[in-house]
Design a protein around this motif. Structure first.
Motif, PDB file in Angstrom:
ATOM      1  N   ALA A  11       0.835  -1.206   0.000  1.00 51.36           N
ATOM      2  CA  ALA A  11       0.000   0.000   0.000  1.00 51.36           C
ATOM      3  C   ALA A  11       0.870   1.256   0.000  1.00 51.36           C
ATOM      4  CB  ALA A  11      -0.928   0.004   1.209  1.00 51.36           C
ATOM      5  N   ALA A  12       1.907   1.258   0.813  1.00 53.05           N
ATOM      6  CA  ALA A  12       2.809   2.410   0.856  1.00 53.05           C
ATOM      7  C   ALA A  12       3.500   2.608  -0.486  1.00 53.05           C
ATOM      8  CB  ALA A  12       3.839   2.226   1.965  1.00 53.05           C
ATOM      9  N   PHE A  13       3.911   1.514  -1.099  1.00 51.84           N
ATOM     10  CA  PHE A  13       4.542   1.593  -2.415  1.00 51.84           C
ATOM     11  C   PHE A  13       3.560   2.163  -3.433  1.00 51.84           C
ATOM     12  CE2 PHE A  13       5.346  -0.331  -6.578  1.00 51.84           C
ATOM     13  CZ  PHE A  13       6.613   0.174  -6.817  1.00 51.84           C
ATOM     14  N   PHE A  15       0.975   4.183  -2.939  1.00 50.31           N
ATOM     15  CA  PHE A  15       0.795   5.613  -2.734  1.00 50.31           C
ATOM     16  C   PHE A  15       2.021   6.395  -3.182  1.00 50.31           C
ATOM     17  CE2 PHE A  15      -2.536   4.330   0.345  1.00 50.31           C
ATOM     18  CZ  PHE A  15      -3.566   5.054  -0.224  1.00 50.31           C
ATOM     19  N   GLY A  16       3.205   5.872  -2.911  1.00 51.01           N
ATOM     20  CA  GLY A  16       4.430   6.533  -3.360  1.00 51.01           C
ATOM     21  C   GLY A  16       4.492   6.618  -4.870  1.00 51.01           C
ATOM     22  N   LEU A  17       4.090   5.534  -5.510  1.00 50.19           N
ATOM     23  CA  LEU A  17       4.079   5.505  -6.964  1.00 50.19           C
ATOM     24  C   LEU A  17       3.067   6.514  -7.513  1.00 50.19           C
ATOM     25  CD1 LEU A  17       5.433   3.988  -9.274  1.00 50.19           C
ATOM     26  CD2 LEU A  17       3.567   2.344  -9.169  1.00 50.19           C
ATOM     27  N   ALA A  18       1.924   6.590  -6.874  1.00 52.83           N
ATOM     28  CA  ALA A  18       0.907   7.540  -7.319  1.00 52.83           C
ATOM     29  C   ALA A  18       1.408   8.978  -7.217  1.00 52.83           C
ATOM     30  CB  ALA A  18      -0.367   7.370  -6.486  1.00 52.83           C
ATOM     31  N   PHE A  19       2.069   9.301  -6.120  1.00 52.77           N
ATOM     32  CA  PHE A  19       2.576  10.652  -5.959  1.00 52.77           C
ATOM     33  C   PHE A  19       3.730  10.942  -6.905  1.00 52.77           C
ATOM     34  CE2 PHE A  19       0.496  10.296  -1.743  1.00 52.77           C
ATOM     35  CZ  PHE A  19      -0.436  11.287  -1.961  1.00 52.77           C
ATOM     36  N   SER A  20       4.530   9.935  -7.217  1.00 52.73           N
ATOM     37  CA  SER A  20       5.619  10.171  -8.162  1.00 52.73           C
ATOM     38  C   SER A  20       5.064  10.418  -9.557  1.00 52.73           C
ATOM     39  CB  SER A  20       6.604   9.007  -8.170  1.00 52.73           C
ATOM     40  OG  SER A  20       6.026   7.847  -8.721  1.00 52.73           O
ATOM     41  N   PHE A  21       3.986   9.729  -9.915  1.00 52.47           N
ATOM     42  CA  PHE A  21       3.357  10.000 -11.204  1.00 52.47           C
ATOM     43  C   PHE A  21       2.807  11.424 -11.223  1.00 52.47           C
ATOM     44  CE2 PHE A  21       2.860   5.337 -12.005  1.00 52.47           C
ATOM     45  CZ  PHE A  21       3.591   5.333 -13.165  1.00 52.47           C
ATOM     46  N   GLY A  22       2.310  11.875 -10.090  1.00 54.29           N
ATOM     47  CA  GLY A  22       1.801  13.241 -10.006  1.00 54.29           C
ATOM     48  C   GLY A  22       2.895  14.270 -10.229  1.00 54.29           C
ATOM     49  N   GLN A  40      -2.425   0.347 -13.405  1.00 51.73           N
ATOM     50  CA  GLN A  40      -2.020  -0.061 -12.061  1.00 51.73           C
ATOM     51  C   GLN A  40      -3.205  -0.626 -11.285  1.00 51.73           C
ATOM     52  OE1 GLN A  40      -0.075   3.119  -9.962  1.00 51.73           O
ATOM     53  NE2 GLN A  40       1.237   3.570 -11.717  1.00 51.73           N
ATOM     54  N   TYR A  41      -4.370  -0.028 -11.465  1.00 50.21           N
ATOM     55  CA  TYR A  41      -5.580  -0.497 -10.790  1.00 50.21           C
ATOM     56  C   TYR A  41      -5.927  -1.915 -11.221  1.00 50.21           C
ATOM     57  CZ  TYR A  41     -10.545  -0.832  -9.636  1.00 50.21           C
ATOM     58  OH  TYR A  41     -11.761  -1.253  -9.180  1.00 50.21           O
ATOM     59  N   GLU A  42      -5.869  -2.160 -12.507  1.00 52.76           N
ATOM     60  CA  GLU A  42      -6.163  -3.506 -13.016  1.00 52.76           C
ATOM     61  C   GLU A  42      -5.162  -4.529 -12.488  1.00 52.76           C
ATOM     62  OE1 GLU A  42      -8.824  -4.535 -14.642  1.00 52.76           O
ATOM     63  OE2 GLU A  42      -9.605  -2.492 -14.571  1.00 52.76           O
ATOM     64  N   GLN A  43      -3.887  -4.142 -12.424  1.00 50.59           N
ATOM     65  CA  GLN A  43      -2.864  -5.043 -11.893  1.00 50.59           C
ATOM     66  C   GLN A  43      -3.115  -5.320 -10.413  1.00 50.59           C
ATOM     67  OE1 GLN A  43      -0.413  -6.676 -13.555  1.00 50.59           O
ATOM     68  NE2 GLN A  43      -0.084  -7.727 -11.627  1.00 50.59           N
ATOM     69  N   CYS A  44      -3.469  -4.287  -9.683  1.00 51.18           N
ATOM     70  CA  CYS A  44      -3.765  -4.434  -8.257  1.00 51.18           C
ATOM     71  C   CYS A  44      -4.947  -5.389  -8.057  1.00 51.18           C
ATOM     72  CB  CYS A  44      -4.061  -3.070  -7.653  1.00 51.18           C
ATOM     73  SG  CYS A  44      -4.371  -3.069  -5.879  1.00 51.18           S
ATOM     74  N   ASN A  45      -5.992  -5.215  -8.863  1.00 51.59           N
ATOM     75  CA  ASN A  45      -7.160  -6.099  -8.772  1.00 51.59           C
ATOM     76  C   ASN A  45      -6.796  -7.542  -9.092  1.00 51.59           C
ATOM     77  OD1 ASN A  45      -9.275  -4.552  -7.848  1.00 51.59           O
ATOM     78  ND2 ASN A  45      -9.857  -3.864  -9.886  1.00 51.59           N
ATOM     79  N   SER A  46      -5.976  -7.737 -10.105  1.00 53.21           N
ATOM     80  CA  SER A  46      -5.608  -9.109 -10.477  1.00 53.21           C
ATOM     81  C   SER A  46      -4.731  -9.749  -9.404  1.00 53.21           C
ATOM     82  CB  SER A  46      -4.905  -9.141 -11.834  1.00 53.21           C
ATOM     83  OG  SER A  46      -3.645  -8.526 -11.759  1.00 53.21           O
ATOM     84  N   ASP A  47      -4.001  -8.935  -8.626  1.00 45.72           N
ATOM     85  CA  ASP A  47      -3.202  -9.460  -7.522  1.00 45.72           C
ATOM     86  C   ASP A  47      -4.056  -9.743  -6.289  1.00 45.72           C
ATOM     87  OD1 ASP A  47      -0.953  -9.297  -9.091  1.00 45.72           O
ATOM     88  OD2 ASP A  47      -0.244  -7.420  -8.206  1.00 45.72           O
ATOM     89  N   GLY A  48      -5.283  -9.220  -6.267  1.00 40.86           N
ATOM     90  CA  GLY A  48      -6.224  -9.514  -5.195  1.00 40.86           C
ATOM     91  C   GLY A  48      -6.091  -8.642  -3.956  1.00 40.86           C
ATOM     92  N   CYS A  52      -7.275  -1.384  -3.789  1.00 41.66           N
ATOM     93  CA  CYS A  52      -7.030  -0.927  -5.160  1.00 41.66           C
ATOM     94  C   CYS A  52      -7.794   0.347  -5.502  1.00 41.66           C
ATOM     95  CB  CYS A  52      -7.380  -2.030  -6.147  1.00 41.66           C
ATOM     96  SG  CYS A  52      -6.412  -3.535  -5.893  1.00 41.66           S
ATOM     97  N   LYS A  53      -9.032   0.446  -5.096  1.00 42.22           N
ATOM     98  CA  LYS A  53      -9.853   1.615  -5.417  1.00 42.22           C
ATOM     99  C   LYS A  53      -9.275   2.872  -4.760  1.00 42.22           C
ATOM    100  CE  LYS A  53     -13.999   1.837  -7.102  1.00 42.22           C
ATOM    101  NZ  LYS A  53     -14.366   1.707  -8.482  1.00 42.22           N
TER     102      LYS A  53
END
Length: 67
Positions: A11-13, A15-22, A40-48, A52-53
């Motif tokens: 989860a921390a990764f 959020f960090g990735l989201a902020f770096s994209f920003g 990324q959302y689709e990958q998160c969902n497929s990882d279970g 993700c939302k």
């Protein structure tokens, strides 16, 4: 206990990735940033993972796109 720590680390990764994209969104097309959030959302969902939302919303906000 290890599984819970791993979930928090992921989860921390996310959020960090989201902020770096920003941070790079100004140089990048807004649509491309948003598209990457959905990838990324689709990958998160497929990882279970259950958060993700939340990560998707944070990623899209970090893109800084105006409506």
């Amino acid at each position: 206990m290890f599984k819970r720590t791993r979930v928090f680390a992921v989860a921390a990764f996310g959020f960090g990735l989201a902020f770096s994209f920003g941070a790079f969104a100004q140089a990048e097309d807004c649509q491309a940033c948003t598209d990457e959030c959905y990838v990324q959302y689709e990958q998160c969902n497929s990882d279970g993972y259950p958060f993700c939302k939340t990560n998707l919303r944070a990623c899209i906000r970090a893109c800084g796109c105006t409506v």
